[in-house]
Scaffold this motif. Structure first.
Motif, PDB file in Angstrom:
ATOM      1  N   HIS A  40      49.726  48.985  46.395  1.00 29.50           N
ATOM      2  CA  HIS A  40      48.998  47.756  46.082  1.00 29.50           C
ATOM      3  C   HIS A  40      49.955  46.569  45.962  1.00 29.50           C
ATOM      4  O   HIS A  40      49.556  45.429  46.171  1.00 29.50           O
ATOM      5  N   HIS A  41      51.207  46.847  45.635  1.00 27.56           N
ATOM      6  CA  HIS A  41      52.224  45.806  45.479  1.00 27.56           C
ATOM      7  C   HIS A  41      52.901  45.463  46.806  1.00 27.56           C
ATOM      8  O   HIS A  41      53.465  44.378  46.947  1.00 27.56           O
ATOM      9  N   LEU A  88      46.974  42.706  46.488  1.00 28.32           N
ATOM     10  CA  LEU A  88      48.281  42.128  46.199  1.00 28.32           C
ATOM     11  C   LEU A  88      48.135  40.759  45.526  1.00 28.32           C
ATOM     12  O   LEU A  88      48.843  40.457  44.564  1.00 28.32           O
ATOM     13  N   ILE A  91      47.649  40.667  41.692  1.00 25.16           N
ATOM     14  CA  ILE A  91      48.731  41.094  40.804  1.00 25.16           C
ATOM     15  C   ILE A  91      49.588  39.866  40.501  1.00 25.16           C
ATOM     16  O   ILE A  91      50.101  39.229  41.428  1.00 25.16           O
ATOM     17  N   ARG A  96      54.615  41.835  39.731  1.00 25.13           N
ATOM     18  CA  ARG A  96      54.623  42.453  41.053  1.00 25.13           C
ATOM     19  C   ARG A  96      55.980  43.067  41.376  1.00 25.13           C
ATOM     20  O   ARG A  96      57.023  42.477  41.116  1.00 25.13           O
TER      21      ARG A  96
END
Length: 172
Positions: A40-41, A88, A91, A96
Motif C-alpha cells: 500500500h506504501h 497510497l 497514507i 509513509r
C-alpha cells in the motif's frame, strides 16, 4: 534396508524439523501481512511486482509447511487477519515508507530467509522436507536477484563501503 529408508512422507519428523516448519510458516505469515501493508506504501510498479511475488511465495510456503505439520498432527501457527486495502494517497507523508526503504527491507528479508532455508536443509533427515527448503532457497535466490537488479536500476542501492585501494603487504 537402513533406518528411515522408506518413503520419506511416512517417516516421523524430528523435533528440529517440526520446529523449523512451524517457525518458517509463522515467519511467512508475518511476511504476508507486512508485505501487503508495504504494498500500500509502494508507488513503483516494479516494486509492487516484487512485493506480490514475495507474497505469492510466502503463501505457497505457508500452505506447504502447514500441510506437513497438519499431516503429522501438529497445529500450525494461526493465520493473521487480512489487512484492509489502502491507497497510497491516503497514507500521510510522514507515516509513509518510501520505495527505497521498502526495497532495502525486502532485500534484507530475502537474504536472511535464504540463510534460514540453508540451515533447515542442513538439519533435515527427511529428504522431502530438505528438498522443500531447497526449492524455497532457489526461488528466494531468483527473487533476490530481481530485487537487486531493480534496486540498481532505480538508484536505490546503497552499497557498503568499497575497498578501492588495497593496503600494500609488508614482507617480514
Amino acid at each position: 534396508m537402513g533406518i528411515l529408508s522408506g518413503n520419506p512422507k511416512d517417516e516421523p519428523l524430528h523435533y528440529g524439523e517440526v520446529y523449523d516448519l512451524w517457525q518458517f510458516s509463522m515467519a511467512a505469515k508475518g511476511c504476508i501481512s507486512t508485505y501487503r501493508a508495504l504494498s500500500h506504501h509502494a508507488g513503483d510498479k516494479d516494486l509492487k511486482k516484487s512485493l506480490n511475488a514475495l507474497i505469492d511465495q510466502a503463501e505457497l510456503e505457508v500452505s506447504e509447511c502447514d500441510n506437513i505439520l497438519l499431516t503429522n498432527g501438529i497445529a500450525p501457527f494461526p493465520a493473521l487477519p487480512v489487512r484492509p486495502e489502502a491507497k497510497l494517497e491516503d497514507i500521510p507523508i510522514g507515516a509513509r515508507f518510501t520505495d527505497p526503504e521498502i526495497a532495502a527491507r525486502i532485500a534484507a528479508d530475502t537474504s536472511l530467509s535464504m540463510v534460514s532455508c540453508s540451515q533447515i536443509m542442513g538439519k533435515c533427515i527427511r529428504e522431502d522436507v530438505g528438498a522443500l527448503f531447497g526449492k524455497y532457497h532457489a526461488t528466494k535466490a531468483a527473487i533476490g536477484l530481481r530485487i537487486l537488479n531493480m534496486s540498481k536500476e532505480k538508484g536505490w542501492l546503497v552499497p557498503p563501503p568499497l575497498q578501492i585501494k588495497r593496503p600494500e603487504l609488508v614482507e617480514a
